[in-house]
Design a protein around this motif. Structure first.
Motif, PDB file in Angstrom:
ATOM      1  N   GLY A 134       0.765  -1.153   0.210  1.00 40.53           N
ATOM      2  CA  GLY A 134       0.078  -0.054  -0.046  1.00 40.53           C
ATOM      3  C   GLY A 134       0.820   1.161   0.140  1.00 40.53           C
ATOM      4  O   GLY A 134       0.235   2.367   0.019  1.00 40.53           O
ATOM      5  N   HIS A 135       2.195   1.360  -0.174  1.00 38.63           N
ATOM      6  CA  HIS A 135       3.039   2.371  -0.130  1.00 38.63           C
ATOM      7  C   HIS A 135       2.640   3.151  -1.208  1.00 38.63           C
ATOM      8  O   HIS A 135       2.327   2.740  -2.473  1.00 38.63           O
ATOM      9  CB  HIS A 135       4.547   1.873  -0.349  1.00 38.63           C
ATOM     10  CG  HIS A 135       5.578   3.121  -0.095  1.00 38.63           C
ATOM     11  ND1 HIS A 135       5.869   3.927  -1.113  1.00 38.63           N
ATOM     12  CD2 HIS A 135       5.919   3.822   0.836  1.00 38.63           C
ATOM     13  CE1 HIS A 135       6.554   4.798  -0.569  1.00 38.63           C
ATOM     14  NE2 HIS A 135       6.781   4.809   0.438  1.00 38.63           N
ATOM     15  N   LEU A 136       2.364   4.521  -0.917  1.00 36.37           N
ATOM     16  CA  LEU A 136       1.683   5.480  -2.067  1.00 36.37           C
ATOM     17  C   LEU A 136       2.581   5.507  -3.307  1.00 36.37           C
ATOM     18  O   LEU A 136       2.221   5.540  -4.409  1.00 36.37           O
ATOM     19  CB  LEU A 136       1.564   6.725  -1.394  1.00 36.37           C
ATOM     20  CG  LEU A 136       0.893   8.038  -2.277  1.00 36.37           C
ATOM     21  CD1 LEU A 136      -0.225   7.478  -2.648  1.00 36.37           C
ATOM     22  CD2 LEU A 136       0.964   9.364  -1.475  1.00 36.37           C
ATOM     23  N   LEU A 137       4.025   5.786  -3.180  1.00 35.81           N
ATOM     24  CA  LEU A 137       4.606   6.245  -4.242  1.00 35.81           C
ATOM     25  C   LEU A 137       4.620   4.797  -5.005  1.00 35.81           C
ATOM     26  O   LEU A 137       4.779   4.978  -6.401  1.00 35.81           O
ATOM     27  CB  LEU A 137       6.124   6.668  -4.016  1.00 35.81           C
ATOM     28  CG  LEU A 137       7.029   6.820  -5.070  1.00 35.81           C
ATOM     29  CD1 LEU A 137       6.364   7.897  -6.089  1.00 35.81           C
ATOM     30  CD2 LEU A 137       8.318   7.398  -4.737  1.00 35.81           C
ATOM     31  N   ALA A 138       4.860   3.686  -4.424  1.00 32.88           N
ATOM     32  CA  ALA A 138       4.970   2.461  -5.218  1.00 32.88           C
ATOM     33  C   ALA A 138       3.726   2.261  -5.935  1.00 32.88           C
ATOM     34  O   ALA A 138       3.867   1.736  -7.224  1.00 32.88           O
ATOM     35  CB  ALA A 138       5.254   1.112  -4.006  1.00 32.88           C
ATOM     36  N   GLY A 139       2.919   2.573  -5.419  1.00 32.83           N
ATOM     37  CA  GLY A 139       1.432   2.202  -6.318  1.00 32.83           C
ATOM     38  C   GLY A 139       1.185   3.246  -7.623  1.00 32.83           C
ATOM     39  O   GLY A 139       1.059   2.906  -8.517  1.00 32.83           O
ATOM     40  N   VAL A 140       1.869   4.339  -7.152  1.00 37.10           N
ATOM     41  CA  VAL A 140       1.728   5.403  -8.497  1.00 37.10           C
ATOM     42  C   VAL A 140       2.695   4.995  -9.612  1.00 37.10           C
ATOM     43  O   VAL A 140       2.359   4.871 -10.724  1.00 37.10           O
ATOM     44  CB  VAL A 140       2.140   6.788  -7.760  1.00 37.10           C
ATOM     45  CG1 VAL A 140       2.168   7.901  -9.227  1.00 37.10           C
ATOM     46  CG2 VAL A 140       1.116   7.307  -6.863  1.00 37.10           C
ATOM     47  N   LEU A 141       3.990   4.613  -9.134  1.00 38.28           N
ATOM     48  CA  LEU A 141       4.894   4.095 -10.016  1.00 38.28           C
ATOM     49  C   LEU A 141       4.612   2.908 -10.794  1.00 38.28           C
ATOM     50  O   LEU A 141       4.868   2.703 -12.037  1.00 38.28           O
ATOM     51  CB  LEU A 141       6.515   4.087  -9.443  1.00 38.28           C
ATOM     52  CG  LEU A 141       6.839   5.200  -8.503  1.00 38.28           C
ATOM     53  CD1 LEU A 141       8.270   4.998  -7.904  1.00 38.28           C
ATOM     54  CD2 LEU A 141       7.440   6.198  -9.934  1.00 38.28           C
ATOM     55  N   ARG A 142       3.701   2.048  -9.941  1.00 37.13           N
ATOM     56  CA  ARG A 142       3.192   0.827 -10.669  1.00 37.13           C
ATOM     57  C   ARG A 142       2.271   1.114 -11.943  1.00 37.13           C
ATOM     58  O   ARG A 142       2.535   0.395 -12.766  1.00 37.13           O
ATOM     59  CB  ARG A 142       2.608  -0.473  -9.670  1.00 37.13           C
ATOM     60  CG  ARG A 142       2.225  -1.482 -10.005  1.00 37.13           C
ATOM     61  CD  ARG A 142       3.003  -2.354 -10.684  1.00 37.13           C
ATOM     62  NE  ARG A 142       3.787  -3.100  -9.595  1.00 37.13           N
ATOM     63  CZ  ARG A 142       4.929  -3.807  -9.947  1.00 37.13           C
ATOM     64  NH1 ARG A 142       5.397  -3.975 -11.358  1.00 37.13           N
ATOM     65  NH2 ARG A 142       5.665  -4.493  -8.977  1.00 37.13           N
ATOM     66  N   THR A 143       1.567   2.113 -11.611  1.00 37.66           N
ATOM     67  CA  THR A 143       0.629   2.475 -12.465  1.00 37.66           C
ATOM     68  C   THR A 143       1.598   3.148 -14.131  1.00 37.66           C
ATOM     69  O   THR A 143       1.300   3.035 -14.788  1.00 37.66           O
ATOM     70  CB  THR A 143      -0.253   3.675 -11.946  1.00 37.66           C
ATOM     71  OG1 THR A 143      -1.222   3.143 -10.985  1.00 37.66           O
ATOM     72  CG2 THR A 143      -1.267   4.088 -13.223  1.00 37.66           C
ATOM     73  N   ALA A 144       2.351   3.896 -13.432  1.00 37.63           N
ATOM     74  CA  ALA A 144       3.371   4.445 -14.554  1.00 37.63           C
ATOM     75  C   ALA A 144       4.189   3.254 -15.400  1.00 37.63           C
ATOM     76  O   ALA A 144       3.984   3.281 -16.549  1.00 37.63           O
ATOM     77  CB  ALA A 144       4.317   5.445 -13.960  1.00 37.63           C
ATOM     78  N   ALA A 145       4.557   2.546 -14.631  1.00 36.57           N
ATOM     79  CA  ALA A 145       5.301   1.310 -15.226  1.00 36.57           C
ATOM     80  C   ALA A 145       4.420   0.409 -16.226  1.00 36.57           C
ATOM     81  O   ALA A 145       4.784   0.196 -17.351  1.00 36.57           O
ATOM     82  CB  ALA A 145       5.943   0.247 -14.173  1.00 36.57           C
ATOM     83  N   GLU A 146       3.170   0.109 -15.739  1.00 39.08           N
ATOM     84  CA  GLU A 146       2.161  -0.782 -16.177  1.00 39.08           C
ATOM     85  C   GLU A 146       1.748   0.372 -17.668  1.00 39.08           C
ATOM     86  O   GLU A 146       1.198  -0.161 -18.646  1.00 39.08           O
ATOM     87  CB  GLU A 146       1.012  -1.087 -15.634  1.00 39.08           C
ATOM     88  CG  GLU A 146       1.516  -2.117 -14.419  1.00 39.08           C
ATOM     89  CD  GLU A 146       0.282  -2.651 -13.513  1.00 39.08           C
ATOM     90  OE1 GLU A 146      -0.487  -2.115 -13.698  1.00 39.08           O
ATOM     91  OE2 GLU A 146       0.794  -3.552 -13.131  1.00 39.08           O
ATOM     92  N   ALA A 147       1.669   1.469 -17.537  1.00 40.47           N
ATOM     93  CA  ALA A 147       1.106   2.526 -18.637  1.00 40.47           C
ATOM     94  C   ALA A 147       2.138   2.633 -19.763  1.00 40.47           C
ATOM     95  O   ALA A 147       2.041   3.361 -20.574  1.00 40.47           O
ATOM     96  CB  ALA A 147       0.497   3.644 -18.237  1.00 40.47           C
ATOM     97  N   GLY A 148       3.414   2.242 -19.533  1.00 40.15           N
ATOM     98  CA  GLY A 148       4.629   2.432 -20.653  1.00 40.15           C
ATOM     99  C   GLY A 148       5.030   3.847 -20.452  1.00 40.15           C
ATOM    100  O   GLY A 148       5.399   4.156 -21.735  1.00 40.15           O
TER     101      GLY A 148
END
Length: 343
Positions: free
Chosen positions: A297-311
């Motif tokens: 649930g770490h905030l930045l990790a979640g945001v970055l996961r979205t960025a990584a999956e969005a390419g």
């Protein structure tokens, strides 16, 4: 730099991914003014050929890989199946999967420049085309290809396999982590002042740049406490894009290994930022996995996961940083750490 033929394309794959893939389907997007500039490169596991439901698995793998490649809005693509084979000439494996990939790309009006098989990405490995041309050859020594040499000279590290990436962030000696956890439990919850924490961060980055970074228990605890302060987190993000970005990335990786959970999530997330800024999606995903395990649930990790999956491209990640991307504003509760230790 130009890639001259299919063999050099296969040799370029590790430089694009950051490691030598095995048993993989690799897609490389092309675009730019020429339509042939290499862009997003992605890898997925091959479906096991011996399973009864191979056809269904192949369809899922092909659809998933093509869907990911389309995030780069490609004009064309290269597809390569990396898997061992026998015979001379070799019997090309995964023909069904290769056909499904070519069909899915054609349906989306993406030109397929090459549809290849190779037994590996190392020099001397055999490669061949699935297409009727019947082209075949040997993968050149990557150290002798202009493209790979230039990529490595720019600072790109090519690891022997994906497991080597995992080891970059794998938790260190359990005894050391337990000692540091106890020190964190006894430390002041407020941590050091922001300016003191930023100074400690800069000193550690300077040591990494000079090749003399050492991480004692005291130093790890001090840096972990500092990175729990929003102002220091913001400074850390800035260091990831500045003139010492390479040294900062080295520090984030070391702290991801040497810091106990849940605090390890912060340097792991910073490592993911550094990787995304270089377009290194493989390392970013490994670092995010470490952050998510350390602190679900770490905030930045979640945001970055979205960025990584969005390419997202590196310039888009930089824009995020300029807009004030921040991390979790408070350190993990001490009760959470105690609960994990006693579990």
């Amino acid at each position: 730099m130009r890639v001259r033929d299919q063999g050099e394309l296969v040799a370029a794959i590790p430089a694009m991914l950051g490691f030598h893939p095995r048993e993989s389907l690799v897609l490389m997007a092309t675009g730019g003014q020429s339509g042939r500039r290499l862009g997003l490169t992605l890898r997925v596991d091959l479906p096991p050929p011996e399973i009864a439901a191979y056809a269904e698995h192949a369809e899922v793998v092909a659809a998933s890989a093509v869907r990911g490649l389309l995030l780069d809005d490609p004009a064309g693509a290269v597809a390569a199946v990396l898997a061992p084979s026998t015979g001379d000439p070799p019997s090309l494996p995964h023909r069904r999967l290769a056909g499904l990939v070519a069909q899915a790309l054609a349906e989306r009006e993406v030109d397929v420049h090459a549809l290849l098989w190779a037994e590996s990405t190392t020099g001397g490995a055999r490669w061949a085309c699935y297409e009727p041309c019947g082209c075949w050859g040997l993968v050149p020594d990557p150290a002798a290809t202009e493209f790979v040499v230039a990529t490595v000279a720019e600072g790109r590290v090519v690891h022997p396999d994906r497991d080597a990436l995992e080891r970059l962030v794998a938790p260190a000696d359990p005894g050391a982590l337990r000692r540091r956890e106890e020190l964190l439990l006894r430390s002041d919850a407020g941590g050091a002042p922001g300016d003191t924490g930023a100074a400690a961060l800069d000193t550690a980055i300077a040591d990494a740049a000079a090749g003399r970074l050492t991480l004692s228990d005291t130093r790890v605890v001090a840096l972990a406490s500092a990175l729990g302060i929003p102002a220091v987190q913001a400074a850390a993000l800035q260091r990831s894009t500045g003139p010492r970005a390479v040294a900062a990335e080295q520090l984030w990786a070391a702290l991801a290994r040497e810091t106990p959970d849940p605090e390890a999530a912060v340097p792991a997330a910073l490592l993911a930022v550094s990787a995304l800024l270089r377009g290194d999606g493989a390392l970013a995903n490994v670092a995010l996995g470490r952050a998510e395990r350390a602190w679900p649930g770490h905030l930045l990790a979640g945001v970055l996961r979205t960025a990584a999956e969005a390419g997202l491209r590196p310039d888009e990640v930089r824009e995020w940083l300029r807009e004030g991307l921040t991390m979790e504003p408070a350190p993990a509760p001490r009760a959470t750490r105690r609960g994990r230790r006693s579990a």
